[in-house]
Write a protein that holds these residues in place. Structure first.
Motif, PDB file in Angstrom:
ATOM      1  N   PRO A 103     -34.481  50.342  19.257  1.00  0.00           N
ATOM      2  CA  PRO A 103     -34.242  49.852  20.206  1.00  0.00           C
ATOM      3  C   PRO A 103     -35.142  49.715  21.523  1.00  0.00           C
ATOM      4  N   PRO A 129     -31.592  50.931  26.609  1.00  0.00           N
ATOM      5  CA  PRO A 129     -32.530  50.202  25.996  1.00  0.00           C
ATOM      6  C   PRO A 129     -31.612  49.955  24.523  1.00  0.00           C
ATOM      7  N   LEU A 130     -31.500  48.553  24.982  1.00  0.00           N
ATOM      8  CA  LEU A 130     -30.442  48.138  23.572  1.00  0.00           C
ATOM      9  C   LEU A 130     -30.386  46.418  24.386  1.00  0.00           C
ATOM     10  N   TRP A 131     -30.572  45.263  22.776  1.00  0.00           N
ATOM     11  CA  TRP A 131     -30.756  44.260  22.404  1.00  0.00           C
ATOM     12  C   TRP A 131     -28.999  43.940  23.058  1.00  0.00           C
ATOM     13  N   GLU A 160     -24.280  51.975  28.592  1.00  0.00           N
ATOM     14  CA  GLU A 160     -24.899  52.300  26.889  1.00  0.00           C
ATOM     15  C   GLU A 160     -23.224  52.016  26.234  1.00  0.00           C
ATOM     16  N   LEU A 169     -23.991  43.957  22.394  1.00  0.00           N
ATOM     17  CA  LEU A 169     -25.339  44.170  21.768  1.00  0.00           C
ATOM     18  C   LEU A 169     -25.237  43.112  20.673  1.00  0.00           C
ATOM     19  N   VAL A 182     -32.566  42.339  27.818  1.00  0.00           N
ATOM     20  CA  VAL A 182     -32.500  43.144  27.920  1.00  0.00           C
ATOM     21  C   VAL A 182     -32.244  43.667  29.510  1.00  0.00           C
TER      22      VAL A 182
END
Length: 341
Positions: A103, A129-131, A160, A169, A182
């Motif tokens: 992440p 916390p993700l691309w 998420e 994602l 982000v």
């Protein structure tokens, strides 16, 4: 401009469908527009918004949707003490190179934002916390954006889950340099909830119409240095990150990734081509463009077609060699299909 109380006077009621009321309240700059739009967005009633757009003149529709989409990324609330708060999504664009199986360094990003002075007004913030992949993000309508906001207010885990369900994602195993996003949330206490300006939670300097404000040269240099320090801190924490920039709302992120121009890449600007494509895109009903590009003695000849294959316009640009290659790469990011003649 002061808000009006409606055509029927203070407390007057508009008749008709929710779409009718949205249009009338918006056209009259009525303070009740926000409350009705909140109800529509929180009810996930995107169809009402689309029906409202259908009742507007074409030139009105663009302004209406800009306002609706910006509004969808903010929500008023109260804190534990009952004081008013304003929660707003903000977006970062990152140029990355390498697999994204781990992440993003959200802790470092938050610290870097704070050090750059961008969280001065924030009572709280959180980063997902993700691309995220800009392409599926471009399909998020206003109701989806409000859902993402509400989920992130509730918890990063809920946000998420929504992002994964919507396939937002970025592919983890892609290689090569590419742009990703982000998303974060800023919660401000004692926010000026009566303001009519565009959301600007990181104080990036946007005027009420979303345009950049004219900034004193000394302040401009301070901001530039802060942004450079922010990007350097993030890149030092994660070698996959080559560049990083806070850009504002989702539409700002999508515009940025479409053009692919960083503030310090003056030589990479193709304003004339971008303006040409913007005008052509406004002539379509769906914004889809197909391009045919060929090199001529006069330069790069660009023909623009709509999704039905109808020629919209053509123009030559004085570009060759490496500059032509850069322009081709930029145009490929902006159109559905590009054919080189």
């Amino acid at each position: 401009m002061a808000k009006k109380d409606g055509v029927n006077g203070k407390g007057g009621q508009f008749s008709g469908t929710p779409a009718d009321r949205l249009v009338r309240l918006w056209r009259n700059n009525d303070e009740r527009f926000g409350a009705l739009l909140d109800e529509v967005l929180d009810g996930n009633r995107q169809g009402v918004i689309e029906a409202a757009v259908g009742k507007l003149r074409e030139e009105e529709g663009y302004d209406f949707m800009d306002e609706v989409e910006a509004f969808s990324e903010t929500a008023q609330g109260t804190d534990e003490q009952g004081d008013p708060t304003l929660s707003t999504l903000f977006w970062l664009v990152l140029e990355v190179d390498g697999p994204l199986d781990a992440p993003p360094p959200v802790g470092v990003i938050e610290e870097a934002l704070d050090s750059a002075g961008l969280l001065e007004k924030a009572a709280d913030m959180r980063l997902l916390p993700l691309w995220l992949d800009p392409e599926p993000l471009s399909y998020l309508d206003a109701a989806d954006r409000r859902t993402l906001l509400r989920r992130l207010i509730s918890s990063p885990e809920e946000a998420e889950s929504f992002a994964r369900t919507q396939d937002l994602l970025a592919p983890a195993d892609d290689s090569g340099t590419r742009l990703v996003g982000v998303v974060g949330l800023v919660i401000e206490e004692d926010a000026e909830l009566e303001g009519e300006g565009m959301p600007d939670p990181l104080k990036l300097g946007f005027a009420d119409d979303g345009q950049e404000l004219e900034i004193d040269p000394i302040e401009q240099e301070r901001i530039r240095q802060s942004m450079a320090a922010f990007a350097e801190a993030v890149a030092a924490a994660d070698p996959r990150v080559k560049r990083c920039e806070p850009v504002g709302g989702l539409n700002d992120l999508l515009d940025f990734t479409a053009e692919g121009v960083w503030p310090d890449d003056i030589e990479a600007n193709f304003d004339e081509i971008n303006d040409f494509l913007d005008i052509a895109g406004n002539e379509t009903g769906d914004g889809v463009l197909d391009l045919s590009v060929g090199q001529t003695p006069e330069g790069l000849l660009v023909r623009v077609y709509n999704s039905d294959g109808v020629l919209l316009d053509e123009r030559s640009f004085d570009l060759s060699g490496a500059r032509a290659d850069e322009a081709l790469a930029m145009m490929k990011r902006r159109c559905r299909r590009l054919t080189e003649e």
